[in-house]
Design a protein around this motif. Structure first.
Motif, PDB file in Angstrom:
ATOM      1  N   GLU A  13       0.813  -1.220   0.000  1.00 21.95           N
ATOM      2  CA  GLU A  13       0.000   0.000   0.000  1.00 21.95           C
ATOM      3  C   GLU A  13       0.846   1.269   0.000  1.00 21.95           C
ATOM      4  OE1 GLU A  13      -3.011   2.414  -0.299  1.00 21.95           O
ATOM      5  OE2 GLU A  13      -3.448   0.285  -0.076  1.00 21.95           O
ATOM      6  N   LEU A  14       1.887   1.338   0.787  1.00 24.49           N
ATOM      7  CA  LEU A  14       2.812   2.472   0.921  1.00 24.49           C
ATOM      8  C   LEU A  14       2.167   3.656   1.670  1.00 24.49           C
ATOM      9  CD1 LEU A  14       4.501   2.594  -2.613  1.00 24.49           C
ATOM     10  CD2 LEU A  14       5.206   1.308  -0.589  1.00 24.49           C
ATOM     11  N   ARG A  15       3.003   4.412   2.326  1.00 23.35           N
ATOM     12  CA  ARG A  15       2.595   5.623   3.032  1.00 23.35           C
ATOM     13  C   ARG A  15       3.024   6.838   2.220  1.00 23.35           C
ATOM     14  NH1 ARG A  15       5.636   7.956   8.366  1.00 23.35           N
ATOM     15  NH2 ARG A  15       4.415   9.861   8.636  1.00 23.35           N
ATOM     16  N   LYS A  16       2.085   7.732   1.953  1.00 17.92           N
ATOM     17  CA  LYS A  16       2.405   8.935   1.170  1.00 17.92           C
ATOM     18  C   LYS A  16       3.071   9.965   2.071  1.00 17.92           C
ATOM     19  CE  LYS A  16       0.473  12.396  -1.964  1.00 17.92           C
ATOM     20  NZ  LYS A  16      -0.733  12.875  -2.683  1.00 17.92           N
ATOM     21  N   LEU A  17       4.261  10.402   1.686  1.00 16.08           N
ATOM     22  CA  LEU A  17       4.987  11.430   2.428  1.00 16.08           C
ATOM     23  C   LEU A  17       4.797  12.813   1.821  1.00 16.08           C
ATOM     24  CD1 LEU A  17       8.385   9.557   2.987  1.00 16.08           C
ATOM     25  CD2 LEU A  17       6.422   9.673   4.537  1.00 16.08           C
ATOM     26  N   ASP A  18       4.665  12.851   0.502  1.00 11.87           N
ATOM     27  CA  ASP A  18       4.509  14.106  -0.234  1.00 11.87           C
ATOM     28  C   ASP A  18       4.096  13.730  -1.652  1.00 11.87           C
ATOM     29  OD1 ASP A  18       4.537  16.760  -0.923  1.00 11.87           O
ATOM     30  OD2 ASP A  18       6.587  17.154  -0.270  1.00 11.87           O
ATOM     31  N   ASP A  19       3.792  14.719  -2.489  1.00 12.28           N
ATOM     32  CA  ASP A  19       3.517  14.423  -3.885  1.00 12.28           C
ATOM     33  C   ASP A  19       4.723  13.723  -4.496  1.00 12.28           C
ATOM     34  OD1 ASP A  19       1.070  15.633  -3.629  1.00 12.28           O
ATOM     35  OD2 ASP A  19       1.702  17.541  -4.523  1.00 12.28           O
ATOM     36  N   TYR A  20       4.506  12.552  -5.075  1.00 13.47           N
ATOM     37  CA  TYR A  20       5.549  11.787  -5.740  1.00 13.47           C
ATOM     38  C   TYR A  20       6.594  11.209  -4.767  1.00 13.47           C
ATOM     39  CZ  TYR A  20       3.585  13.928  -9.923  1.00 13.47           C
ATOM     40  OH  TYR A  20       2.717  14.344 -10.916  1.00 13.47           O
ATOM     41  N   LEU A  21       6.273  11.129  -3.468  1.00 17.13           N
ATOM     42  CA  LEU A  21       7.208  10.569  -2.487  1.00 17.13           C
ATOM     43  C   LEU A  21       6.465   9.630  -1.545  1.00 17.13           C
ATOM     44  CD1 LEU A  21      10.249  10.836  -1.772  1.00 17.13           C
ATOM     45  CD2 LEU A  21       9.567  12.468   0.004  1.00 17.13           C
ATOM     46  N   TYR A  22       6.957   8.383  -1.433  1.00 19.31           N
ATOM     47  CA  TYR A  22       6.255   7.353  -0.663  1.00 19.31           C
ATOM     48  C   TYR A  22       7.246   6.561   0.188  1.00 19.31           C
ATOM     49  CZ  TYR A  22       2.575   8.482  -3.960  1.00 19.31           C
ATOM     50  OH  TYR A  22       1.652   9.154  -4.712  1.00 19.31           O
ATOM     51  N   GLN A  23       6.699   5.898   1.204  1.00 25.50           N
ATOM     52  CA  GLN A  23       7.516   5.123   2.140  1.00 25.50           C
ATOM     53  C   GLN A  23       6.940   3.729   2.276  1.00 25.50           C
ATOM     54  OE1 GLN A  23       7.384   6.554   6.199  1.00 25.50           O
ATOM     55  NE2 GLN A  23       9.404   5.719   6.662  1.00 25.50           N
ATOM     56  N   GLY A  24       7.820   2.721   2.219  1.00 28.18           N
ATOM     57  CA  GLY A  24       7.377   1.347   2.365  1.00 28.18           C
ATOM     58  C   GLY A  24       8.172   0.613   3.429  1.00 28.18           C
ATOM     59  N   THR A  25       7.535  -0.353   4.067  1.00 25.63           N
ATOM     60  CA  THR A  25       8.207  -1.219   5.029  1.00 25.63           C
ATOM     61  C   THR A  25       8.631  -2.506   4.325  1.00 25.63           C
ATOM     62  OG1 THR A  25       6.098  -2.200   5.709  1.00 25.63           O
ATOM     63  CG2 THR A  25       6.864  -0.279   6.942  1.00 25.63           C
ATOM     64  N   SER A  26       9.276  -3.405   5.057  1.00 27.70           N
ATOM     65  CA  SER A  26       9.729  -4.669   4.481  1.00 27.70           C
ATOM     66  C   SER A  26       9.244  -5.831   5.330  1.00 27.70           C
ATOM     67  CB  SER A  26      11.257  -4.701   4.370  1.00 27.70           C
ATOM     68  OG  SER A  26      11.723  -3.727   3.474  1.00 27.70           O
ATOM     69  N   GLU A  27       9.251  -7.018   4.732  1.00 22.62           N
ATOM     70  CA  GLU A  27       8.862  -8.229   5.440  1.00 22.62           C
ATOM     71  C   GLU A  27      10.047  -9.190   5.493  1.00 22.62           C
ATOM     72  OE1 GLU A  27       5.896 -10.487   3.362  1.00 22.62           O
ATOM     73  OE2 GLU A  27       6.841 -10.174   1.410  1.00 22.62           O
ATOM     74  N   ASP A  28      10.018 -10.070   6.454  1.00 21.89           N
ATOM     75  CA  ASP A  28      11.079 -11.060   6.636  1.00 21.89           C
ATOM     76  C   ASP A  28      10.634 -12.375   6.015  1.00 21.89           C
ATOM     77  OD1 ASP A  28      13.128 -12.692   7.396  1.00 21.89           O
ATOM     78  OD2 ASP A  28      12.758 -12.562   9.554  1.00 21.89           O
ATOM     79  N   LEU A  29      11.240 -12.725   4.880  1.00 21.23           N
ATOM     80  CA  LEU A  29      10.931 -13.989   4.220  1.00 21.23           C
ATOM     81  C   LEU A  29      12.003 -15.045   4.485  1.00 21.23           C
ATOM     82  CD1 LEU A  29       9.562 -12.831   0.731  1.00 21.23           C
ATOM     83  CD2 LEU A  29       8.282 -13.495   2.780  1.00 21.23           C
ATOM     84  N   GLY A  30      12.903 -14.742   5.407  1.00 14.05           N
ATOM     85  CA  GLY A  30      13.961 -15.689   5.719  1.00 14.05           C
ATOM     86  C   GLY A  30      15.228 -15.455   4.927  1.00 14.05           C
ATOM     87  N   PHE A  31      15.259 -14.371   4.126  1.00 10.42           N
ATOM     88  CA  PHE A  31      16.450 -14.020   3.360  1.00 10.42           C
ATOM     89  C   PHE A  31      17.233 -12.954   4.121  1.00 10.42           C
ATOM     90  CE2 PHE A  31      13.194 -14.686  -0.167  1.00 10.42           C
ATOM     91  CZ  PHE A  31      13.471 -16.040  -0.284  1.00 10.42           C
TER      92      PHE A  31
END
Length: 289
Positions: A13-31
């Protein structure tokens, strides 16, 4: 919708920080690093957030520049390249620790009619009755290193059923061809962008591994250094990722420490819905001592 599918949608989904700027988290898949498909899927979502809702992605081209750190968020910066009457284009840069880890260019098109043809779908076993990779990992959990066992045997939002399973711990040589069914394990929203982003995410599962088949190697072997270098997806027709899709992959060539792989994605009705390519780093580094 199951909890694990909800978590995957939240990841994209991502978090909107500003126009054209977004923030994403990561998941642990064991890598040890961020799963490349996650960064591609999130970057495509960032691009989707900046185009007209009537537009649909028809292609993306991404380069993996650095390994992602799963312990830190990823910042996605979108650049508007073009907005025309039929096509729009966006460039996305993913950053961590003030460094670029991925660049992606995506092109979007308004729906229109035109000529149609396609390759036929391979004649393979239907997904019904096949064992999933998760079932097989759970059956042989004792073969998985204890440090990775929990991640690799937990419930997954995407079910993967290979038509010709392989032993990843003790692989044997086989031709560089692979057919795998996959889908989300519960219903998804109707908007096509969700299905595009999820396919972009899942298309990185196993694609590079196709090129390891003739050499009896896998990601799980400690003497192998394997990493995606680039990734491309073309979306040919609309589809749903919560219904079975056949991912048919091959590897025409490996040389110079790199391995080239291709994939075609068909729905159960035999419609060719997407095509993928990927070049990967493949190095054999025998363990010392």
């Amino acid at each position: 919708m199951t909890h694990v599918v909800e978590q995957l949608l939240e990841l994209l989904e991502l978090r909107k920080l500003d126009d054209y700027l977004y923030q994403g988290t990561s998941e642990d898949l064991g890598f040890p690093n961020v799963f490349g498909g996650q960064v591609v899927g999130q970057a495509l979502m960032a691009a989707y957030r900046t185009v007209d809702s009537e537009l649909s992605a028809h292609s993306l081209h991404a380069y993996f520049l650095r390994a992602g750190d799963p312990a830190h968020d990823i910042i996605y910066e979108v650049t508007q390249l073009r907005d025309g009457r039929s096509f729009s284009a966006r460039r996305v840069v993913a950053r961590q620790h003030n460094q670029e880890i991925l660049t992606l260019t995506a092109s979007f098109q308004r729906e229109e009619a035109g000529f149609e043809h396609q390759f036929d779908m391979p004649d393979v076993v239907a997904p019904d009755g096949l064992k999933s990779e998760l079932e097989m990992r759970r059956e042989h959990a004792e073969c998985i290193p204890e440090s990775k066992r929990a991640q690799l045997t937990r419930e997954s939002p995407i079910e993967i059923r290979p038509t010709w399973p392989m032993n990843y711990v003790k692989p044997e040589p086989r031709p560089p061809y692979k057919d795998t069914w996959f889908r989300a394990i519960s219903n998804l929203p109707d908007e096509q962008y969700w299905h595009h982003c999820l396919l972009a995410y899942a298309s990185d599962f196993g694609l590079l591994g196709t090129g390891l088949l003739p050499h009896a190697k896998s990601f799980y072997q400690r003497d192998m250094q394997v990493a995606s270098l680039d990734h491309a997806v073309w979306f040919q027709r609309s589809f749903r990722f919560d219904d079975w899709l056949l991912y048919s992959t091959d590897s025409p060539s490996a040389s110079g420490g790199r391995c080239f792989n291709r994939g075609t994605v068909f729905d159960r009705q035999g419609r060719l819905v997407a095509t993928t390519t990927q070049d990967g780093l493949v190095r054999h580094r025998p363990q010392k001592g």
